[in-house]
Design a protein around this motif. Sequence first.
Motif, mmCIF file in Angstrom:
data_model
loop_
_atom_site.group_PDB
_atom_site.id
_atom_site.type_symbol
_atom_site.label_atom_id
_atom_site.label_comp_id
_atom_site.label_asym_id
_atom_site.label_seq_id
_atom_site.Cartn_x
_atom_site.Cartn_y
_atom_site.Cartn_z
ATOM 1 N N LYS A 225 -17.271 -24.517 54.412
ATOM 2 C CA LYS A 225 -17.935 -23.600 53.483
ATOM 3 C C LYS A 225 -17.610 -23.925 52.025
ATOM 4 O O LYS A 225 -18.439 -23.744 51.136
ATOM 5 C CB LYS A 225 -17.527 -22.158 53.788
ATOM 6 N N ASN B 169 -30.630 -21.044 63.150
ATOM 7 C CA ASN B 169 -29.166 -20.950 63.099
ATOM 8 C C ASN B 169 -28.579 -22.361 63.083
ATOM 9 O O ASN B 169 -28.784 -23.145 64.012
ATOM 10 C CB ASN B 169 -28.653 -20.174 64.315
ATOM 11 N N LYS B 170 -27.840 -22.675 62.019
ATOM 12 C CA LYS B 170 -27.284 -24.030 61.883
ATOM 13 C C LYS B 170 -26.307 -24.375 63.007
ATOM 14 O O LYS B 170 -26.042 -25.544 63.271
ATOM 15 C CB LYS B 170 -26.580 -24.167 60.514
ATOM 16 N N GLU B 171 -25.758 -23.349 63.674
ATOM 17 C CA GLU B 171 -24.809 -23.598 64.755
ATOM 18 C C GLU B 171 -25.461 -24.361 65.910
ATOM 19 O O GLU B 171 -24.781 -25.023 66.698
ATOM 20 C CB GLU B 171 -24.236 -22.267 65.269
ATOM 21 N N PHE B 172 -26.791 -24.262 66.007
ATOM 22 C CA PHE B 172 -27.502 -24.906 67.117
ATOM 23 C C PHE B 172 -28.133 -26.235 66.710
ATOM 24 O O PHE B 172 -28.888 -26.823 67.476
ATOM 25 C CB PHE B 172 -28.584 -23.962 67.668
ATOM 26 N N TRP B 173 -27.834 -26.711 65.488
ATOM 27 C CA TRP B 173 -28.402 -27.990 65.057
ATOM 28 C C TRP B 173 -27.792 -29.120 65.882
ATOM 29 O O TRP B 173 -26.575 -29.137 66.153
ATOM 30 C CB TRP B 173 -28.143 -28.222 63.571
ATOM 31 N N ASN C 285 -24.439 -32.599 63.222
ATOM 32 C CA ASN C 285 -23.476 -31.785 62.482
ATOM 33 C C ASN C 285 -23.928 -31.631 61.031
ATOM 34 O O ASN C 285 -24.122 -32.619 60.317
ATOM 35 C CB ASN C 285 -22.092 -32.432 62.541
ATOM 36 N N TYR C 286 -24.098 -30.390 60.605
ATOM 37 C CA TYR C 286 -24.656 -30.066 59.286
ATOM 38 C C TYR C 286 -23.810 -30.633 58.152
ATOM 39 O O TYR C 286 -24.303 -31.342 57.270
ATOM 40 C CB TYR C 286 -24.779 -28.544 59.186
#
Length: 662
Positions: free
Chosen positions: A33, A95-99, A102-103
Motif C-alpha cells: 500500500k 477486486n484486485k485480490e482476484f487478479w 500480481n498487481y
Amino acid sequence: MIIMVNLLTINTAIGQHKKFTNDMLNHPGKYGKKFERLFNLNELQVYDTAYTKGKVVLNNGYAHSRILNPEDWPAYRKNIVVTQIDVVYTKYPRNKEFWRTNYYSLLAKRVKALFALDSTLNSADFEWNIKYQTSCKTEEETKKMFHGICIHYFEINDFESEEDVTNIPESKEEDMPDLSLKVENYIRSQGGIGDSMVYSTFANHPEWKNALVVMDWTGSMYRYGAQAILWHTMNYKNSGIKNFVFFNDGDGIDDDKKIIGETGGVYFAQARHMDRLIKTFYLVGKKGKGGDDPENDIEALIRGMNRFEDFDELILIADNNSCIRDFRLIANLGVKVNIIACGTKYGLNPQYVNLAYLTGGSIHSMKEEINHLSQKVSDNELKLKQLKYELNKEQLFIIKDPPQRVRYSQCEQYSTLTPLKIDPHLEFIEKHGGVGDSTVYVVLDRHPAWTNTSIIMDWTKDMYTQSAQAVLWHKMHPRTSGINHFIFSNDGNRLADKKKKVGKTGGIYFTKSNNQKMINRRCNYVAKRGNNEDHNSTNTIETSLRAIQKYYKTDEFILIVNNETCVRDFSLIPYLDTPIKVILSNIQGPINPQYINIAYKSGGSLHTMDDDYYNYVFTGVASSTNELKINGTTYEINKEGFFDYKDFQLKKQNNCKLSIKT
C-alpha cells in the motif's frame, strides 16, 4: 495497462529528487500500500490514447511489462517538459485480490521498464496517477483495451513562443474542476498539502482583489505555492488573484555567480490562462530548484511589479526558513507587501518581519496575522506570539533573546539596508504648481495615530495640490501610514451643472493605497475625466456616503475639502451617520459653516492648519446657549439645528445652503 505521463522531465544536473527507491521497485510486495500511495488513484470508463501533439503512447500489452514501442519516446531533450504520468489498468476483475497477475509486481515492472527507457522520469517533480478503466466485463474485453505507458509533455520553445497571450482564450469556470484536480494531484506528488497555511490565508482575505502573487518556487515550497493556485481554481469566479510570479533563485546557476538584483529565475503568468499557468510552474521547477539557502525574494517582487504594474495587493508567499539574499533592495519597492510566511514553527524570521515593517505591509502565519507593525512597537520592542524582537542600531528588528536568535543568525549577513531615500516630491503636485497651502500635510503629520483610514478628496482643479498632499504624505511614511484607501471626486466628470442631481452626480473613483504607481496614475486619470473648473460647489456628501458604503470596515474617514466651495448636496447630511474628520484647506476668510456641520452632525471633527476641533466642542455648544467661536468668527445654532454665522452680513453673503428643506 497504460501509464500516462504528463510530467516535467527534470534534469538530474539540477538536483532531481527520485520518486521511487530501488528497494521499493525491486521488492514491491514488501511495500504494498505504501508503494500504491505514491500514485493518485482514479477510475474512468476508457482511457483516451488518441494521438495529440505532446503525447506519446507506449504499449505494454495485457499482463506484460515490456514496452513494445520504445522508439516512440525520444531521447531526453532539455527542451521537453513532461507534466504527468498516469498508470492505467483495466479493472477486471473488480477486486484486485482476484487478479491473475500480481498487481504490485506488475506495476513495479512496468515502472522499471519506463525508467530503463528514460531514467530522468524517476522524479517526484510531477504528477503520478493510476487510472482504472472500468468499461470491461469479461477477460476478452479486457485484452482488447490498452495497457501501457502514455507520456504527455510540452516543448519549451513552443511555450515561450506564446509569450503574447492576447490570442489565447481565457479559462472557463466549467474547466476548473479538472484543473483543480490537476493541481491537487501535483500537491500530493510533493508529499501532500501538509499545513493549509496558504489556502487558508486566501480564504480569510476575500478583500484581496486585483492581486499580484509572488511565490518562492524552490523545492520545499512547491506544495505551498501550489495552494494559492488551487485556491484560485476552486474560487475562480470570485478570486481576486490577477497575476502570478514564480522565482527559483537563478535557474540553477552556481551560487557564487548570483548577483544581487540580477540573479534571475523569475517567471510570469496570468491567472486567467490556467493551462499556461500550470505549465509555467512545471517549467520553473525544471529550470532550477534554488541552490543555496538564501533566495532572491526582493528581485522577484520588483520584477513582478515592473511586469504587472496594475495591481492593488502585492502578496509574497515566502519560505520563512530561508534568508532574503537581496534584502538591501527593499528601498526600491515602495509598495506594501503582504507576506504569507510558510514554515513558522519556531517563530517568524526577522527578515520577513522587517519586510512587512518597512513597507507598511502585513504578515500571515499559522499562529497569527499582524497588520500595522509600527503601531505594535513599544519602547523599540515588538512582541509577537512566539518571539520578541527589538530594534537594532540600523532600526531593523532582531530577535531579542540571544539563544533564540541563533536559529536565524545566518540571515544577519544579508540584513543590511540601503537607506530608504524617498523622493520628497509628487509629480502630480509639481505639474500643477507645487504646494501652496500645506494644511493637509501638516494635519496628517499631527495625527500619526489615525489608522485604518480612507481619505476622501475633493479632486477638482482648485484642490489638486491640496488633496494630493495626502498622497504625498502616505508616500513619505511607508512604515507608519494608516491610509488604506483614497477616494477621488471631480464632481461629475464633465457633466453640465444643470444635469448634476443631488446624490447622483458621480465622478467618484476609488483606489487602494498599496501601490504608489497605481495611485499616481489614478491622480492623473481622475483629473482628465473632469476638473469642475469655474464652478463653486461639489457633491461632497454623495462622495462621503459612497466611500462609507464601499469601505465600511474603515475606522477613520478623512474628508479633504475647499473652504471656499459649497456643498451642493448638503440636504443629504441626515444620512451621514459615520464620523467624518474634515480637513479644511484654502481658508481665505471665515470657516464655511457647512463643513462645521458635517463634522458636527456626523460625530466627527474639524481640522485646520493650526487647530483641531473635536465633536464634544460642537455638541457642548449646541446643547447650551453658548456660541461657537473659531478664528474670531461667531457661529450659532439656527432653527434647523445647524451652525450658522451669527453676524447678519456674513449670513447674507453666504451662498452655501444650510438647510435640508427642499
